[in-house]
Every structure is written in C-alpha cells, then in structure tokens.
Design a protein around this motif. Structure first.
Motif, PDB file in Angstrom:
ATOM      1  N   GLU A 100      86.752 -14.416  -4.613  1.00 30.62           N
ATOM      2  CA  GLU A 100      87.045 -15.586  -5.428  1.00 30.62           C
ATOM      3  C   GLU A 100      87.075 -15.168  -6.899  1.00 30.62           C
ATOM      4  O   GLU A 100      86.343 -14.271  -7.319  1.00 30.62           O
ATOM      5  N   VAL A 101      87.937 -15.836  -7.679  1.00 30.92           N
ATOM      6  CA  VAL A 101      88.089 -15.505  -9.101  1.00 30.92           C
ATOM      7  C   VAL A 101      87.928 -16.788  -9.923  1.00 30.92           C
ATOM      8  O   VAL A 101      88.906 -17.484 -10.224  1.00 30.92           O
ATOM      9  N   PRO A 102      86.685 -17.148 -10.275  1.00 34.10           N
ATOM     10  CA  PRO A 102      86.473 -18.357 -11.080  1.00 34.10           C
ATOM     11  C   PRO A 102      87.054 -18.213 -12.481  1.00 34.10           C
ATOM     12  O   PRO A 102      87.296 -17.102 -12.972  1.00 34.10           O
ATOM     13  N   ASN A 103      87.243 -19.343 -13.137  1.00 33.74           N
ATOM     14  CA  ASN A 103      87.719 -19.350 -14.523  1.00 33.74           C
ATOM     15  C   ASN A 103      86.583 -19.522 -15.518  1.00 33.74           C
ATOM     16  O   ASN A 103      86.819 -19.821 -16.693  1.00 33.74           O
ATOM     17  N   TYR A 104      85.366 -19.332 -15.047  1.00 30.09           N
ATOM     18  CA  TYR A 104      84.188 -19.350 -15.912  1.00 30.09           C
ATOM     19  C   TYR A 104      83.219 -18.314 -15.367  1.00 30.09           C
ATOM     20  O   TYR A 104      83.216 -18.022 -14.169  1.00 30.09           O
ATOM     21  N   GLY A 105      82.419 -17.731 -16.248  1.00 26.64           N
ATOM     22  CA  GLY A 105      81.457 -16.745 -15.762  1.00 26.64           C
ATOM     23  C   GLY A 105      80.964 -15.829 -16.863  1.00 26.64           C
ATOM     24  O   GLY A 105      81.312 -15.982 -18.036  1.00 26.64           O
ATOM     25  N   VAL A 108      86.931 -26.171 -18.636  1.00 30.76           N
ATOM     26  CA  VAL A 108      87.343 -25.345 -17.501  1.00 30.76           C
ATOM     27  C   VAL A 108      86.885 -25.994 -16.199  1.00 30.76           C
ATOM     28  O   VAL A 108      85.700 -26.280 -16.014  1.00 30.76           O
ATOM     29  N   VAL A 109      87.818 -26.227 -15.296  1.00 31.61           N
ATOM     30  CA  VAL A 109      87.486 -26.765 -13.979  1.00 31.61           C
ATOM     31  C   VAL A 109      86.682 -25.715 -13.201  1.00 31.61           C
ATOM     32  O   VAL A 109      87.059 -24.543 -13.160  1.00 31.61           O
ATOM     33  N   ARG A 110      85.591 -26.150 -12.589  1.00 31.84           N
ATOM     34  CA  ARG A 110      84.705 -25.214 -11.903  1.00 31.84           C
ATOM     35  C   ARG A 110      84.738 -25.326 -10.382  1.00 31.84           C
ATOM     36  O   ARG A 110      84.259 -24.436  -9.684  1.00 31.84           O
ATOM     37  N   GLU A 111      85.289 -26.414  -9.878  1.00 30.81           N
ATOM     38  CA  GLU A 111      85.290 -26.630  -8.432  1.00 30.81           C
ATOM     39  C   GLU A 111      86.388 -25.840  -7.720  1.00 30.81           C
ATOM     40  O   GLU A 111      86.366 -25.736  -6.487  1.00 30.81           O
ATOM     41  N   LEU A 112      87.342 -25.309  -8.466  1.00 34.87           N
ATOM     42  CA  LEU A 112      88.492 -24.612  -7.885  1.00 34.87           C
ATOM     43  C   LEU A 112      88.643 -23.267  -8.578  1.00 34.87           C
ATOM     44  O   LEU A 112      88.423 -23.157  -9.790  1.00 34.87           O
ATOM     45  N   VAL A 113      89.060 -22.253  -7.825  1.00 27.96           N
ATOM     46  CA  VAL A 113      89.046 -20.888  -8.344  1.00 27.96           C
ATOM     47  C   VAL A 113      90.296 -20.127  -7.921  1.00 27.96           C
ATOM     48  O   VAL A 113      91.014 -20.536  -7.008  1.00 27.96           O
ATOM     49  N   GLY A 114      90.537 -19.007  -8.586  1.00 24.87           N
ATOM     50  CA  GLY A 114      91.531 -18.057  -8.123  1.00 24.87           C
ATOM     51  C   GLY A 114      90.991 -17.289  -6.927  1.00 24.87           C
ATOM     52  O   GLY A 114      89.863 -17.512  -6.466  1.00 24.87           O
ATOM     53  N   HIS A 115      91.770 -16.313  -6.445  1.00 26.41           N
ATOM     54  CA  HIS A 115      91.424 -15.712  -5.151  1.00 26.41           C
ATOM     55  C   HIS A 115      92.186 -14.407  -4.927  1.00 26.41           C
ATOM     56  O   HIS A 115      93.200 -14.146  -5.564  1.00 26.41           O
ATOM     57  N   GLY A 116      91.675 -13.622  -3.981  1.00 24.54           N
ATOM     58  CA  GLY A 116      92.435 -12.494  -3.490  1.00 24.54           C
ATOM     59  C   GLY A 116      93.646 -12.974  -2.721  1.00 24.54           C
ATOM     60  O   GLY A 116      93.707 -14.118  -2.269  1.00 24.54           O
ATOM     61  N   ALA A 154      90.298  -1.668 -13.070  1.00 26.67           N
ATOM     62  CA  ALA A 154      89.355  -1.041 -12.149  1.00 26.67           C
ATOM     63  C   ALA A 154      88.086  -0.635 -12.898  1.00 26.67           C
ATOM     64  O   ALA A 154      88.146  -0.033 -13.975  1.00 26.67           O
ATOM     65  N   GLY A 155      86.950  -0.986 -12.334  1.00 28.27           N
ATOM     66  CA  GLY A 155      85.664  -0.710 -12.963  1.00 28.27           C
ATOM     67  C   GLY A 155      85.069  -1.924 -13.646  1.00 28.27           C
ATOM     68  O   GLY A 155      83.858  -2.003 -13.833  1.00 28.27           O
ATOM     69  N   ASN A 156      85.922  -2.871 -14.057  1.00 28.11           N
ATOM     70  CA  ASN A 156      85.421  -4.155 -14.537  1.00 28.11           C
ATOM     71  C   ASN A 156      84.979  -4.996 -13.352  1.00 28.11           C
ATOM     72  O   ASN A 156      85.111  -4.607 -12.192  1.00 28.11           O
ATOM     73  N   ARG A 157      84.476  -6.177 -13.659  1.00 28.26           N
ATOM     74  CA  ARG A 157      84.070  -7.108 -12.611  1.00 28.26           C
ATOM     75  C   ARG A 157      84.792  -8.436 -12.775  1.00 28.26           C
ATOM     76  O   ARG A 157      85.345  -8.728 -13.851  1.00 28.26           O
ATOM     77  N   VAL A 158      84.786  -9.217 -11.698  1.00 27.26           N
ATOM     78  CA  VAL A 158      85.472 -10.508 -11.741  1.00 27.26           C
ATOM     79  C   VAL A 158      84.977 -11.346 -12.917  1.00 27.26           C
ATOM     80  O   VAL A 158      85.754 -12.052 -13.569  1.00 27.26           O
ATOM     81  N   GLY A 159      83.688 -11.263 -13.216  1.00 26.70           N
ATOM     82  CA  GLY A 159      83.131 -12.037 -14.323  1.00 26.70           C
ATOM     83  C   GLY A 159      83.770 -11.721 -15.665  1.00 26.70           C
ATOM     84  O   GLY A 159      83.784 -12.575 -16.566  1.00 26.70           O
ATOM     85  N   ASP A 160      84.306 -10.524 -15.828  1.00 25.76           N
ATOM     86  CA  ASP A 160      84.989 -10.180 -17.082  1.00 25.76           C
ATOM     87  C   ASP A 160      86.279 -10.993 -17.217  1.00 25.76           C
ATOM     88  O   ASP A 160      86.627 -11.437 -18.315  1.00 25.76           O
ATOM     89  N   ILE A 161      86.987 -11.188 -16.108  1.00 28.14           N
ATOM     90  CA  ILE A 161      88.169 -12.050 -16.110  1.00 28.14           C
ATOM     91  C   ILE A 161      87.759 -13.489 -16.406  1.00 28.14           C
ATOM     92  O   ILE A 161      88.329 -14.164 -17.268  1.00 28.14           O
ATOM     93  N   SER A 162      86.756 -13.954 -15.670  1.00 31.03           N
ATOM     94  CA  SER A 162      86.298 -15.337 -15.785  1.00 31.03           C
ATOM     95  C   SER A 162      85.853 -15.659 -17.206  1.00 31.03           C
ATOM     96  O   SER A 162      86.203 -16.711 -17.760  1.00 31.03           O
ATOM     97  N   HIS A 163      85.076 -14.755 -17.783  1.00 28.37           N
ATOM     98  CA  HIS A 163      84.556 -14.963 -19.138  1.00 28.37           C
ATOM     99  C   HIS A 163      85.688 -15.030 -20.161  1.00 28.37           C
ATOM    100  O   HIS A 163      85.650 -15.851 -21.092  1.00 28.37           O
ATOM    101  N   ALA A 164      86.695 -14.185 -19.987  1.00 28.49           N
ATOM    102  CA  ALA A 164      87.817 -14.172 -20.937  1.00 28.49           C
ATOM    103  C   ALA A 164      88.564 -15.498 -20.918  1.00 28.49           C
ATOM    104  O   ALA A 164      88.924 -16.042 -21.969  1.00 28.49           O
ATOM    105  N   VAL A 165      88.808 -16.032 -19.718  1.00 29.30           N
ATOM    106  CA  VAL A 165      89.494 -17.326 -19.603  1.00 29.30           C
ATOM    107  C   VAL A 165      88.643 -18.433 -20.209  1.00 29.30           C
ATOM    108  O   VAL A 165      89.121 -19.247 -21.021  1.00 29.30           O
ATOM    109  N   GLN A 166      87.383 -18.467 -19.836  1.00 28.67           N
ATOM    110  CA  GLN A 166      86.498 -19.538 -20.284  1.00 28.67           C
ATOM    111  C   GLN A 166      86.348 -19.565 -21.800  1.00 28.67           C
ATOM    112  O   GLN A 166      86.504 -20.618 -22.435  1.00 28.67           O
ATOM    113  N   THR A 167      86.045 -18.423 -22.393  1.00 25.41           N
ATOM    114  CA  THR A 167      85.791 -18.408 -23.831  1.00 25.41           C
ATOM    115  C   THR A 167      87.050 -18.741 -24.621  1.00 25.41           C
ATOM    116  O   THR A 167      86.986 -19.448 -25.638  1.00 25.41           O
TER     117      THR A 167
END
Length: 260
Positions: free
Chosen positions: A180-185, A162-170, A140-153
C-alpha cells in the motif's frame, strides 16, 4: 507479498499503462458541459476493447462500469450514471484501468469542465504537483513513507488536506498488489522500495477537511464538507536509474493542454 517484475514484464506493464493514457486522451475530447458520465464510460469501454484489451475496473469487486467518474466533491470511485451530467465549472476525476497481455494499467486525471474557478485550479495544480513530488522519492533504498511524506507535506503546506482512508498500491498481474502507498506518512517508514517494484502513486487531496463519507451506492467516496477533491495517478516502475513513469498524461494534454 511484493512481486518484483522483470524487464520484460515492465515493458508489458508499460503497454497496458500507455493504453490507459490513450483512453484518457480519447475521453478528453468529450469532457464538455452536457455530457453524462455514463456516456464517457461507454466511450472508454469501446476504446479499450477496440485496442485489444479489457477494462480492468468492469466487474472488479462488483464494480458495474469501466471507469470511475468522480465529480466535484466526489473523491474517487464515482459510478458513471446517465443522471450525472457535466456542467460548466465542474471538475471530474476519471480513473481508468486496462488489462493487456495479462498485466494491468492504472492511471487517473482530474479534468476541468469549461471555465473552472482559479481557486479550484490551484487545488488541481497542487495535487498534480504532489504526485511528481512523490514520484521523485520512488528510488530503490527509500521507503514508502518517503513517498507519502513528500505528498503530504507538499499539499498540507498549501492548506489542503490529504485523504487517509484510501491509498495507492502495487500493480502488476493484479490491479491491487502489495505494498500500500498512503499519501501521508513519515520519512524512513514503511516498505522498502526495491528495483522491479511497480506501484501506483495517487494523491487524493481535498480543498477543505480530510474527512470523507462512503455513499450508499457502496462505491462513491465524497468529502464530508462537500468541498472539491482532486485525484491524479501514475503507475511507475522502480528502476536502477530512478523511477520510470509507465502511464502517461501526454495524450490527454494534446487535447486539454499542459497547464491547468
């Protein structure tokens, strides 16, 4: 709109997701050379219904089966078929969903079939580890991009794409909810993470190029260069004490072991 879940709703989601984990554990017993993906689908549907739930994928948007079975270069959404038979050295991503007590469970795991090369096992290990790197950022307090960046890097520093056309989700009463929860960001970007959110984080990572092709069946997504792809998914709840994983790989690991 993001729907925040109560404690009671999160426990119901845990039950649905634990059943997904148990279904993957049941399927793990049958993932051997010579088995068709349609046979696996039948096993999954029977198991889910015998436990008082419904297959979440069956009929969803017109999808014809109860699980997605994506072999080797197929990234996600592979349609089970009696024409696709597992061979020694294959990998297969099985994505499974249940509806139990009005809530959806959703999880995926990429299995090895027989003796798989060390090169492919490294892809699977990196993809699975990137999932947990993403989960660590689901605070809580982070943003979706923090998740995305961790996966991508984590994956790109190991020379995977990293596939960009498909994403995670609520996830909740519906299988796909906001956000939406992308795997890059980028860190600090995207939707704000709040306590009570339930999201599915699902890295889809390619051995070669990140480019994908949508097949003519209207569902299957494969790598353009036909190199292998891996896919792992957990459903998690964002809680005051940190992220809680609602789904489980424990049941399947009793069959295949914890080490890829």
């Amino acid at each position: 709109m993001v729907y925040l879940k109560t404690d009671e709703e999160i426990e119901l989601m845990r039950e649905a997701n634990q059943l997904v984990g148990k279904t993957l554990g049941e399927l793990a017993k049958y993932i051997t050379p010579g088995v068709s993906t349609l046979q696996l689908d039948a096993i999954a549907e029977t198991f889910i219904r015998d436990h008082g739930a419904l297959p979440a994928f069956l009929g969803y948007g017109g999808f014809p089966n109860s699980i997605c079975t994506s072999v080797n270069e197929h990234v996600v959404h592979g349609v089970p078929s009696d024409k696709i038979t597992l061979k020694d050295g294959d990998i297969i991503s099985i994505d499974c969903g249940t509806v139990l007590n009005g809530f959806v469970g959703d999880s995926a795991y990429t299995f090895c079939v027989g003796e798989v090369s060390e090169e492919i096992r490294k892809l699977l290990r990196a993809t699975r580890e990137s999932l947990y790197k993403g989960i660590e950022q689901a605070i809580a307090g982070n943003r979706v991009g923090d998740i995305s960046h961790a996966v991508q890097t984590y994956c790109e520093t190991r020379n995977y794409s990293v596939v960009r056309e498909l994403v995670g989700h609520g996830c909740g009463r519906r299988m796909h909810e906001d956000p939406e929860v992308p795997n890059y960001g980028r860190k600090g970007c995207g939707s704000l993470l709040r306590n009570g959110m339930c999201i599915c984080i699902e890295p889809m990572i390619n051995q070669g190029s990140r480019n994908v092709v949508f097949e003519h069946d209207g569902w299957t997504v494969r790598t353009k260069d036909r190199k292998c792809s891996a896919h792992f998914e957990h459903c998690i709840a964002i809680r005051p004490g940190g992220p809680q994983i609602l789904s489980s790989f424990d049941y399947l690991e009793q069959i295949v072991g914890k080490e890829i």
